[in-house]
Design an enzyme around this catalytic site. Structure first.
Site, PDB file in Angstrom:
ATOM      1  N   TYR A  76       0.823  -1.217   0.000  1.00 19.46           N
ATOM      2  CA  TYR A  76       0.000   0.000   0.000  1.00 19.46           C
ATOM      3  C   TYR A  76       0.854   1.263   0.000  1.00 19.46           C
ATOM      4  CZ  TYR A  76      -4.178  -2.696   0.059  1.00 19.46           C
ATOM      5  OH  TYR A  76      -5.173  -3.548  -0.331  1.00 19.46           O
TER       6      TYR A  76
ATOM      7  N   ASP B 108      -7.921   5.869  -5.270  1.00 14.96           N
ATOM      8  CA  ASP B 108      -7.148   7.066  -5.630  1.00 14.96           C
ATOM      9  C   ASP B 108      -8.021   8.302  -5.445  1.00 14.96           C
ATOM     10  OD1 ASP B 108      -8.584   7.843  -8.103  1.00 14.96           O
ATOM     11  OD2 ASP B 108      -7.749   6.017  -8.962  1.00 14.96           O
TER      12      ASP B 108
ATOM     13  N   SER C  68     -15.311  -4.164 -13.577  1.00 12.16           N
ATOM     14  CA  SER C  68     -15.485  -5.499 -14.157  1.00 12.16           C
ATOM     15  C   SER C  68     -16.732  -6.215 -13.648  1.00 12.16           C
ATOM     16  CB  SER C  68     -14.258  -6.354 -13.833  1.00 12.16           C
ATOM     17  OG  SER C  68     -14.119  -6.497 -12.437  1.00 12.16           O
TER      18      SER C  68
ATOM     19  N   GLN D  58     -15.283   2.872  -6.462  1.00 12.03           N
ATOM     20  CA  GLN D  58     -14.571   1.775  -5.807  1.00 12.03           C
ATOM     21  C   GLN D  58     -13.084   2.094  -5.749  1.00 12.03           C
ATOM     22  OE1 GLN D  58     -16.223  -2.249  -7.413  1.00 12.03           O
ATOM     23  NE2 GLN D  58     -16.599  -0.717  -8.983  1.00 12.03           N
TER      24      GLN D  58
ATOM     25  N   HIS E 188     -14.736   1.965  -1.037  1.00 12.82           N
ATOM     26  CA  HIS E 188     -13.642   1.060  -0.668  1.00 12.82           C
ATOM     27  C   HIS E 188     -12.503   1.794   0.043  1.00 12.82           C
ATOM     28  CE1 HIS E 188     -14.892  -2.182  -3.864  1.00 12.82           C
ATOM     29  NE2 HIS E 188     -15.665  -2.180  -2.800  1.00 12.82           N
TER      30      HIS E 188
ATOM     31  N   CYS F 129      -0.112   7.401  15.523  1.00 11.66           N
ATOM     32  CA  CYS F 129      -1.339   8.079  15.091  1.00 11.66           C
ATOM     33  C   CYS F 129      -1.274   9.553  15.499  1.00 11.66           C
ATOM     34  CB  CYS F 129      -2.544   7.389  15.742  1.00 11.66           C
ATOM     35  SG  CYS F 129      -4.081   8.311  15.611  1.00 11.66           S
TER      36      CYS F 129
END
Ligand code: OAD
Length: 244
Positions: free
Chosen positions: A63, A105, A188, A102, A120, A147
């Site tokens: 990620y 970015d 898709s 979804q 998402h 954090c």
């Protein structure tokens, strides 16, 4: 003139679902084209809570790389056209519009779209599993930073993994209930619940339109399908919606 164009005057409220195909022409890899492999791992192998427990370094590195990569990419003509529709649709018709993406970015936002819902999650957020606060995050997580809110070293990507509940489903269904038109772009149709929105929209009485490079898995559910690269066919469709 397409069927959808003929009916444009009946359309007020629009829900648009976008997937990785919208960002493909910006140079961001889709999930299921080209094998979807990253260092020999299937995306599913780095996108589950189990993978994060089993090999957190691998998942965080994956990620971190994608977070870094998206910051070097730019919105394309499809993002620009959807941002224009978002800006102008209200004034033109008094109708509502919601872009449900979804994609993790931020290219819809960087193109200027305002009404964007990230079902998402978002690459540029970190989620603290200690205090449950999300913070904007552009750097890395592999080095286990604290954090910003509570100081705990419990940050993870704020991305919905397989087996986790997508975000803001109530808002999405409220919008689908009011929708006159549901448009699916560059996805898709492989991942539920998003893949089922077309059936929900049909059941709730909306017209349904698919814009994609190739037919999606649920293509037969749509009233109309237009095939081509998003950077070409999305601006054409937006022009049709705003013309006249
Ligand atoms: P996929 O990679 O499954 O599908 C991308 C779709 O975009 C395919 O149907 C392609 O044919 C189409 N496509 C590719 N290039 C295109 C272009 N230039 N113009 C138009 N269409 C193009 O990506 P998604 O459907 O977005 O979930 O995947 C859904 C979810 O699965 C993702 O959000 C992610 C993934 O696992 C999570 O991370 C939870």
């Amino acid at each position: 003139m397409g069927d959808m164009t003929a009916r444009r005057n009946e359309i007020r409220n629009i829900v648009i679902l976008t997937g990785a195909g919208v960002s493909a022409e910006s140079g961001i890899d889709t999930f299921r084209d080209g094998g979807g492999l990253w260092e020999q791992h299937r995306v599913e192998d780095v996108a589950t809570p189990e993978a994060f427990v089993r090999d957190p370094e691998l998942v965080l590195r994956f990620y971190d790389m994608r977070r870094e990569a998206i910051q070097t990419k730019q919105p394309n003509a499809a993002h620009d056209a959807l941002a224009r529709l978002d800006r102008e649709w209200d004034a033109k018709t008094g109708g509502e519009l919601l872009i449900v993406t979804q994609n993790v970015d931020d290219l819809h936002e960087r193109a200027g779209a305002q009404r964007v819902l990230h079902m998402h999650g978002e690459h540029l957020n970190a989620w603290c599993t200690a205090c449950d606060i999300r913070s904007r995050w552009t750097g890395t997580l592999i080095d286990r930073p604290g954090c910003p809110q509570c100081g705990e070293k419990a940050l993870r990507p704020d991305v919905v993994w397989f087996g986790e509940m997508p975000y803001r489903m109530d808002e999405i269904f409220a919008a689908l209930r009011n929708a006159d038109l549901f448009v699916s772009i560059g996805t898709s149709g492989a991942v539920y619940p998003a893949a089922g929105f077309v059936q929900n929209a049909n059941d709730l009485g909306a017209r349904t339109l698919e814009l994609n490079l190739e037919r999606s898995q649920g293509s037969h559910w749509f009233d109309e399908t237009r095939l081509g690269p998003a950077g070409t066919i999305v601006p054409q469709w937006v022009d049709e919606m705003l013309e006249g």
